[in-house]
Design an enzyme around this catalytic site. Structure first.
Site, PDB file in Angstrom:
ATOM      1  CE  LYS A  69       5.636 -23.495  26.175  1.00 35.54           C
ATOM      2  NZ  LYS A  69       5.931 -22.829  27.408  1.00 35.54           N
ATOM      3  CB  CYS A  80       6.602 -18.720  23.880  1.00 34.62           C
ATOM      4  SG  CYS A  80       7.559 -18.966  25.368  1.00 34.62           S
TER       5      CYS A  80
HETATM    6  N1  LIG Z   1      11.444 -17.565  29.422  1.00 35.37           N
HETATM    7  C1  LIG Z   1      10.195 -17.961  29.531  1.00 35.37           C
HETATM    8  O1  LIG Z   1       9.287 -17.150  29.778  1.00 35.37           O
HETATM    9  C2  LIG Z   1       9.834 -19.440  29.394  1.00 35.37           C
HETATM   10  C3  LIG Z   1       8.544 -19.841  29.735  1.00 35.37           C
HETATM   11  C4  LIG Z   1       8.211 -21.181  29.656  1.00 35.37           C
HETATM   12  C5  LIG Z   1       9.149 -22.111  29.240  1.00 35.37           C
HETATM   13  N2  LIG Z   1      10.412 -21.702  28.898  1.00 35.37           N
HETATM   14  C6  LIG Z   1      11.376 -22.737  28.461  1.00 35.37           C
HETATM   15  O2  LIG Z   1      12.538 -22.613  29.215  1.00 35.37           O
HETATM   16  C7  LIG Z   1      13.681 -22.661  28.364  1.00 35.37           C
HETATM   17  C8  LIG Z   1      14.766 -21.849  29.022  1.00 35.37           C
HETATM   18  O3  LIG Z   1      14.314 -20.514  29.065  1.00 35.37           O
HETATM   19  P1  LIG Z   1      14.971 -19.428  30.002  1.00 35.37           P
HETATM   20  O4  LIG Z   1      14.170 -18.211  29.809  1.00 35.37           O
HETATM   21  O5  LIG Z   1      15.180 -19.942  31.378  1.00 35.37           O
HETATM   22  O6  LIG Z   1      16.380 -19.264  29.279  1.00 35.37           O
HETATM   23  P2  LIG Z   1      17.599 -18.375  29.761  1.00 35.37           P
HETATM   24  O7  LIG Z   1      18.315 -17.977  28.564  1.00 35.37           O
HETATM   25  O8  LIG Z   1      17.156 -17.355  30.754  1.00 35.37           O
HETATM   26  O9  LIG Z   1      18.493 -19.404  30.584  1.00 35.37           O
HETATM   27  C9  LIG Z   1      19.073 -20.539  30.058  1.00 35.37           C
HETATM   28  C10 LIG Z   1      20.305 -20.911  30.885  1.00 35.37           C
HETATM   29  O10 LIG Z   1      20.802 -22.136  30.391  1.00 35.37           O
HETATM   30  C11 LIG Z   1      22.216 -22.077  30.428  1.00 35.37           C
HETATM   31  N3  LIG Z   1      22.778 -23.084  29.525  1.00 35.37           N
HETATM   32  C12 LIG Z   1      22.891 -23.035  28.164  1.00 35.37           C
HETATM   33  N4  LIG Z   1      23.456 -24.165  27.719  1.00 35.37           N
HETATM   34  C13 LIG Z   1      23.700 -24.943  28.791  1.00 35.37           C
HETATM   35  C14 LIG Z   1      24.278 -26.225  28.980  1.00 35.37           C
HETATM   36  N5  LIG Z   1      24.699 -26.948  27.955  1.00 35.37           N
HETATM   37  N6  LIG Z   1      24.381 -26.701  30.234  1.00 35.37           N
HETATM   38  C15 LIG Z   1      23.958 -25.977  31.293  1.00 35.37           C
HETATM   39  N7  LIG Z   1      23.403 -24.749  31.181  1.00 35.37           N
HETATM   40  C16 LIG Z   1      23.273 -24.244  29.950  1.00 35.37           C
HETATM   41  C17 LIG Z   1      22.529 -20.655  30.022  1.00 35.37           C
HETATM   42  O11 LIG Z   1      23.821 -20.264  30.414  1.00 35.37           O
HETATM   43  C18 LIG Z   1      21.426 -19.894  30.766  1.00 35.37           C
HETATM   44  O12 LIG Z   1      21.842 -19.492  32.065  1.00 35.37           O
HETATM   45  C19 LIG Z   1      13.183 -22.097  27.041  1.00 35.37           C
HETATM   46  O13 LIG Z   1      13.924 -22.560  25.934  1.00 35.37           O
HETATM   47  C20 LIG Z   1      11.755 -22.578  27.005  1.00 35.37           C
HETATM   48  O14 LIG Z   1      11.701 -23.828  26.381  1.00 35.37           O
HETATM   49  C21 LIG Z   1      10.763 -20.390  28.977  1.00 35.37           C
END
Ligand SMILES: NC(=O)c1ccc[n+]([C@@H]2O[C@H](COP(=O)([O-])OP(=O)(O)OC[C@H]3O[C@@H](n4cnc5c(N)ncnc54)[C@H](O)[C@@H]3O)[C@@H](O)[C@H]2O)c1
Length: 475
Positions: A213, A267
């Site tokens: 990634k 990202c």
């Molecule tokens: N957003 C994107 O387009 C994307 C694309 C590919 C991969 N990702 C990966 O996904 C990860 C998450 O992204 P997202 O966009 O879903 O984030 P986001 O901020 O939308 O959601 C993250 C969620 O995790 C929760 N959270 C935080 N700490 C926590 C804990 N200790 N226990 C339980 N829940 C907890 C938060 O309250 C939130 O609801 C990114 O860091 C990345 O690595 C994101």
């Protein structure tokens, strides 16, 4: 037999659609989140994510059918789980270091509830080595179990994009690397049960899967930086970079991306730094060879300099920006996405303010209060006549039909995403600029040609005068 339980930790933009995907494929899913509002909304059958097509209906249906529920008690949920998928964010701090606080907290909660033979899968993007060398010991110390023998552990990068997650889950091969072979086997079996794609790419280790990634995103950053370098070359030489890239990409081995005012989001501007941290950790170079990852480091600097370059282009067209009102269209990091992370709008604002411009910002995806809270002065239509220049930063669909007519004193529109209609803007008497459109080079060439013409005229006049005054020859 009741369905097996899968737990998704982190019900955000990615985690909630994943929970829906698993529930649709026959698992009973418990989603865990530290945000009580998220938990409450989901248990009421409402999705707090609105941008994902089909998600709201799916959450309502699955909760009603008892196949999906949410909780803030991760430890209790994990006690019932056969598989746990972790997708909480890792952020970057000001020194460009990965901040693992949320991931460590989630891991501790998981460890406290972990049962023998449970599969733990990390999907959050991570610096190389995090799963095996940082998270595995945490899980082991909290649970008293051994990774790879008492429970299975694997890493699989989540490569989907928000807005097209269900489509991407169907189309993209899944990359998986296990802590050891039985872990890999358990992870592959889980993904076969929940994904529509038949292609699973098995990597030799969790480190290798993490690396995938990071290089995927860094490749895009470097590619964009190269496109930006080509654009600046085109500007200097009076060439059209967009036409040149389109022509070059007609050859199947050329995949040059699009130049622009900058690269934003969670990202692409972030993960190259995770990779660079790994490079800094290497103290011994092979045969004393050059430092690692020089190109990605430079690409980051090039892409972050593009906002200043765009402002410089504006200045070349308008003269000093001191006291001039400049409108930024789009504070989101990219078109049609309601997210601000590392948006180039912030870099543009800083570069404009440094030159004394009065900066206004518009974005149809955010309210005026939200624009103000993000640190911008929101544009109001009554200020249109004061605007001297406009920069398109995020190519929202709404801007394709943007009405430039009220901007009666606007002289220049800089299309930072090559998304606007040049002819419509020029028809209003405004100058249209794009990064790499070659206009600085062309105007220099015109100046040079005019200078040469003047020089040529002056020297022919001088020759004529000399000939007139030359004394007649003696013979
Ligand atoms: N957003 C994107 O387009 C994307 C694309 C590919 C991969 N990702 C990966 O996904 C990860 C998450 O992204 P997202 O966009 O879903 O984030 P986001 O901020 O939308 O959601 C993250 C969620 O995790 C929760 N959270 C935080 N700490 C926590 C804990 N200790 N226990 C339980 N829940 C907890 C938060 O309250 C939130 O609801 C990114 O860091 C990345 O690595 C994101």
């Amino acid at each position: 037999m009741p369905p097996a339980t899968a737990v998704v930790v982190g019900l955000g933009k990615i985690g909630l659609p994943l929970a829906v995907q698993y529930a649709r494929h026959g698992w009973y899913v418990i989603g865990c989140d530290v945000n009580p509002d998220v938990v409450e909304q989901i248990n009421a059958g409402r999705s707090h994510i609105h941008e994902e097509p089909g998600l709201e209906e799916a959450v309502a249906q699955l909760v009603q059918e008892g196949r999906l529920r949410a909780t803030s008690d991760t430890t209790a949920a994990v006690r019932q789980a056969r598989a746990v998928v972790v997708i909480v964010p890792v952020l970057m701090d000001e020194a460009h270091r990965a901040n693992l606080t949320a991931l460590e907290a989630a891991t501790r909660s998981i460890g406290r509830g972990l049962q023998p033979e449970t599969l733990v899968l990390y999907e959050t993007t991570l610096p190389v080595g995090t799963t095996a060398h940082h998270l595995a010991p945490l899980l082991e110390s909290e649970s008293g179990l051994q990774a790879g023998s008492d429970f299975w552990l694997a890493y699989s990068p989540e490569r989907v994009s928000s807005g097209t997650i269900f489509r991407d889950l169907r189309l993209y091969p899944k990359v998986v690397g296990g802590f050891n072979p039985p872990s890999t086997e358990a992870a592959v079996a889980f993904y076969r049960s929940v994904l529509d794609t038949s292609e699973i790419i098995v990597m030799p280790s969790t480190d290798d899967a993490e690396f995938v990634k990071l290089i995927e995103t860094t490749y895009r950053d470097v590619n964009i930086a190269l496109a930006n370098e080509f654009a600046r070359f085109a500007d200097a030489h009076g060439l059209d970079v967009q036409a040149a890239i389109a022509a070059a990409n007609s050859q199947p081995y050329s995949h040059i991306h699009t130049p622009s005012v900058g690269v934003g989001g969670h990202c692409i501007p972030v993960y190259p730094y995770f990779l660079l941290a790994g490079a800094e950790a290497v103290t011994e170079q092979v045969d004393g060879f050059a430092p690692l990852l020089q190109l990605p480091r430079q690409a980051r600097a090039i892409n972050d300099s593009m906002a200043t370059y765009a402002v410089r282009r504006l200045e070349m067209a308008l003269g000093s920006l001191r006291g001039q009102t400049v409108l930024i269209l789009g504070i989101a990091y990219r078109g049609d996405v309601r997210e601000l992370a590392f948006s180039s709008a912030a870099l543009l604002r800083t570069a404009l303010e440094k030159r004394g411009a009065h900066v206004l910002a518009d974005d149809p995806l955010f309210s005026s209060e939200e624009i103000r809270a993000a640190g911008y002065t929101p544009f109001s239509p009554s200020e249109a006549a004061a605007v001297r220049a406009i920069i398109l930063q995020a190519a929202h669909t709404a801007y394709r039909s943007f009405d430039f007519r009220p901007f009666s004193h606007c002289q220049v529109v800089l299309d930072g995403r090559q998304a606007l209609q040049r002819s419509a803007i020029e028809a209003l008497g405004m100058r249209y600029l794009a990064i790499g459109d070659g206009s600085p080079g062309r105007s220099r060439q015109r100046q040079l040609a005019a200078f040469r013409r003047r020089e040529a005229t002056a020297s022919s006049q001088e020759t004529a005068a000399t000939t007139r005054h030359r004394p007649k020859s003696a013979h």
